[in-house]
Design a protein around this motif. Structure first.
Motif, PDB file in Angstrom:
ATOM      1  N   SER A  66      60.469  10.835  -2.029  1.00 19.88           N
ATOM      2  CA  SER A  66      59.456   9.805  -1.854  1.00 19.88           C
ATOM      3  C   SER A  66      58.358  10.342  -0.938  1.00 19.88           C
ATOM      4  N   VAL A  67      57.100  10.298  -1.401  1.00 16.98           N
ATOM      5  CA  VAL A  67      55.981  10.788  -0.601  1.00 16.98           C
ATOM      6  C   VAL A  67      54.784   9.863  -0.746  1.00 16.98           C
ATOM      7  N   THR A  68      53.925   9.922   0.247  1.00 18.43           N
ATOM      8  CA  THR A  68      52.621   9.273   0.205  1.00 18.43           C
ATOM      9  C   THR A  68      51.593  10.369   0.380  1.00 18.43           C
ATOM     10  N   VAL A  69      50.623  10.433  -0.519  1.00 17.60           N
ATOM     11  CA  VAL A  69      49.583  11.449  -0.446  1.00 17.60           C
ATOM     12  C   VAL A  69      48.214  10.780  -0.433  1.00 17.60           C
ATOM     13  N   SER A  70      47.249  11.451   0.171  1.00 19.49           N
ATOM     14  CA  SER A  70      45.861  11.016   0.081  1.00 19.49           C
ATOM     15  C   SER A  70      45.013  12.257  -0.115  1.00 19.49           C
ATOM     16  N   GLY A  71      43.928  12.078  -0.814  1.00 22.14           N
ATOM     17  CA  GLY A  71      43.058  13.209  -1.074  1.00 22.14           C
ATOM     18  C   GLY A  71      41.989  12.891  -2.088  1.00 22.14           C
ATOM     19  N   ASP A  72      41.270  13.928  -2.486  1.00 25.51           N
ATOM     20  CA  ASP A  72      40.192  13.800  -3.453  1.00 25.51           C
ATOM     21  C   ASP A  72      40.774  13.635  -4.847  1.00 25.51           C
ATOM     22  N   VAL A  73      40.282  12.658  -5.577  1.00 30.20           N
ATOM     23  CA  VAL A  73      40.813  12.325  -6.887  1.00 30.20           C
ATOM     24  C   VAL A  73      39.782  12.633  -7.963  1.00 30.20           C
ATOM     25  N   ASP A  74      40.291  13.092  -9.093  1.00 29.11           N
ATOM     26  CA  ASP A  74      39.442  13.374 -10.241  1.00 29.11           C
ATOM     27  C   ASP A  74      40.213  12.978 -11.495  1.00 29.11           C
ATOM     28  N   CYS A  75      39.498  12.773 -12.564  1.00 32.47           N
ATOM     29  CA  CYS A  75      40.110  12.442 -13.842  1.00 32.47           C
ATOM     30  C   CYS A  75      39.490  13.358 -14.892  1.00 32.47           C
ATOM     31  N   ARG A  76      40.344  13.985 -15.687  1.00 35.24           N
ATOM     32  CA  ARG A  76      39.817  14.864 -16.737  1.00 35.24           C
ATOM     33  C   ARG A  76      40.451  14.496 -18.065  1.00 35.24           C
ATOM     34  N   ALA A  77      39.645  14.602 -19.083  1.00 37.28           N
ATOM     35  CA  ALA A  77      40.116  14.281 -20.435  1.00 37.28           C
ATOM     36  C   ALA A  77      40.437  15.569 -21.174  1.00 37.28           C
TER      37      ALA A  77
END
Length: 150
Positions: A66-77
Motif C-alpha cells: 500500500s502506497v500513496t504517491v504524488s507527482g506530475d501526471v500525464d495521459c497518453r493515448a
C-alpha cells in the motif's frame, strides 16, 4: 504541470532500469479502487520514480504494498496491438512516496494526537467521557465590594 495524489496498491513489482545517461528509474503500476460496491472498478496508474530514490526504494516496491504517491501526471493515448482499439494510460512521475494507506498512517499518528483519538474512539464506543477540568477561579478585582444590597 499537473500534480495529483494517488493512494492504492502496487500491482506489479517495481522494475529498476537505467537510462543511457545512467539515471536510475523504477517503474511500477498502482491500482486505485474506484466505483461502487455493486460495480467495483480499478484505475491503473503507471508510476516512475527517478534517481537515487529509485535505487533505494525499488526493492521495497513489491506487488500488494500500500502506497500513496504524488507527482506530475500525464495521459497518453495509444492503439492496442491486440485489439486495434485506442486506449489511454495515466502516468505519474513520482515526487513523493509514502508507504501505507492513509488509514494506516492515521493509526500510527504521533503521540501528541493519541489522546484526542483515544477520547474520540471511547466516545464512539459508548465509554463515559472523562470529566472536564474545573475552570480556574476568576481573579479578585481590586476594590470590589462583595456587599451588594440586593
Amino acid at each position: 504541470m499537473h500534480t495529483a495524489v494517488f493512494a492504492g496498491y502496487i500491482g506489479r513489482d517495481a522494475e529498476l532500469k537505467s537510462t543511457q545517461s545512467g539515471d536510475a528509474v523504477a517503474s511500477f503500476s498502482l491500482g486505485i479502487s474506484t466505483g461502487t460496491r455493486d460495480q467495483p472498478k480499478t484505475l491503473w496508474v503507471d508510476c516512475s520514480l527517478w534517481g537515487k530514490r529509485a535505487e533505494a526504494l525499488a526493492q521495497h516496491l513489491r506487488k500488494g504494498a500500500s502506497v500513496t504517491v504524488s507527482g506530475d501526471v500525464d495521459c497518453r493515448a495509444f492503439t492496442s496491438k491486440k485489439t486495434g482499439e485506442v486506449a489511454a494510460v495515466i502516468t505519474c512521475r513520482v515526487d513523493k512516496l509514502t508507504f501505507g494507506s492513509k488509514a494506516e498512517q492515521q493509526r500510527e499518528a504521533p503521540a501528541a494526537f493519541a489522546p484526542q483519538q483515544n477520547a474520540y474512539k471511547a466516545a464512539k464506543e459508548g465509554a463515559p467521557r472523562p470529566a472536564a477540568p474545573a475552570p480556574a477561579p476568576a481573579p479578585a478585582a481590586a476594590g470590589f465590594d462583595d456587599d451588594i444590597p440586593f
